[in-house]
Motif scaffolding. Structure first.
Motif, PDB file in Angstrom:
ATOM      1  N   ARG A 172      39.722  50.142 -61.025  1.00  0.00           N
ATOM      2  CA  ARG A 172      39.388  51.624 -61.669  1.00  0.00           C
ATOM      3  C   ARG A 172      37.882  51.778 -61.299  1.00  0.00           C
ATOM      4  O   ARG A 172      37.403  52.794 -61.110  1.00  0.00           O
ATOM      5  N   ARG A 173      37.274  50.569 -61.207  1.00  0.00           N
ATOM      6  CA  ARG A 173      35.738  50.472 -61.022  1.00  0.00           C
ATOM      7  C   ARG A 173      35.133  50.862 -59.769  1.00  0.00           C
ATOM      8  O   ARG A 173      35.926  50.254 -58.791  1.00  0.00           O
ATOM      9  N   ILE A 225      36.563  52.281 -69.319  1.00  0.00           N
ATOM     10  CA  ILE A 225      37.526  51.178 -68.330  1.00  0.00           C
ATOM     11  C   ILE A 225      38.271  50.215 -69.180  1.00  0.00           C
ATOM     12  O   ILE A 225      39.648  50.034 -69.206  1.00  0.00           O
TER      13      ILE A 225
END
Length: 298
Positions: free
Chosen positions: A164-165, A114
């Motif tokens: 994103r995580r 990421i």
């Protein structure tokens, strides 16, 4: 550096070496490049007037980060010509890294991937603030901007990473349980068992670097991942075994064919199922799997 045993610069550098390496590795995802950054840091550190240094640890991290930023821009050009997906170099780490929840999360291959989506400056600010807990004044001095600008960059980087995580942290125990189920099904050839542990939309990313056979694009979907993995085992042409290991502070597997390391498999788990698989086969990235690499956030 051994030639400087009595030099007053040596003691603080050695004392903070593991931290400096961790900073450089978190920035670059490459051991060789992190080691080069440490050498460059040392060469600059011995020229510093230590009497003018208020906080030696912060100053050393500042030098390391600046050198890592310079190298990161070179690395980005290298990655543009890389064959297939690029994954960070996996490290065999000691149990104390796994016990540091924040460090192990930030060192995971999933999070480091990421970080690849950030600009070099955003990555530096995120790493220094979120991983190593440096204040904005020190970060501002490192990147040559004002503290308010550093704060804004940190906010922007954190927002990108958080988008994103996974929102729900996964315990090492949950990851280990899924990994054990995966390993057992793999060892027995139980295809249904593998399907049961893989999320329907699981993503498999493999890195051969053009030196070993690997998928040139991520493989998406449990059925496709299962077929790809079954085909890879068949092509291995030998006795395929796996052993649990702590990879970048997280549960993973070292896979061997006839006793020789074939690759390192890292996992991301959500709701007791594997959602991402990262398989590093590039032999140039497997040189630090036989012995533990000391990493620290302090």
């Amino acid at each position: 550096m051994s030639d400087h045993g009595t030099d007053p610069a040596t003691e603080p550098f050695v004392a903070h070496r593991n931290l400096l390496f961790t900073v450089a590795y978190e920035m670059l995802g490459s051991v060789a490049d992190a080691e080069d950054v440490l050498q460059e840091t040392w060469l600059r550190w011995v020229e510093v007037d230590l009497a003018q240094v208020r906080d030696q640890r912060a100053y050393l991290v500042q030098i390391t980060t600046r050198q890592a930023l310079n190298r990161l821009r070179t690395l980005q050009r290298r990655k543009e010509s890389y064959v297939g997906p690029w994954l960070p170099e996996p490290l065999l780490t000691a149990p104390d890294v796994a016990e540091d929840v924040e460090l192990s999360e930030n060192l995971s291959l999933a999070l480091m991937l990421i970080l690849e989506t950030l600009s070099p400056t955003e990555r530096a600010v995120f790493v220094l603030h979120e991983v190593f807990d440096f204040g904005y004044d020190d970060i501002a001095a490192t990147i040559g901007k004002s503290p308010s600008a550093a704060r804004q960059i940190a906010y922007r980087a954190r927002r990108q990473v958080d988008a994103r995580r996974p929102r729900t942290p996964v315990s090492p125990e949950e990851t280990r349980a899924a990994l054990n189920s995966f390993r057992s099904a793999l060892a027995t050839g139980n295809l249904q068992g593998l399907l049961d542990v893989l999320a329907p939309d699981v993503v498999f990313v493999s890195d051969g670097g053009g030196l070993k056979l690997a998928a040139l694009r991520p493989v998406v979907g449990a059925d496709k991942v299962l077929r790809y993995m079954a085909g890879s085992v068949d092509k291995a042409g030998g006795a395929f075994t796996s052993e649990p290991a702590t990879i970048n502070g997280n549960p993973g597997l070292i896979l061997r064919v006839d006793g020789v390391i074939d690759g390192v498999l890292a996992f991301h788990v959500d709701n007791a199922r594997v959602t991402s698989l990262y398989y590093v086969r590039n032999p140039e990235k497997l040189t630090h799997i036989e012995s533990e690499t000391p990493l620290t956030s302090r």
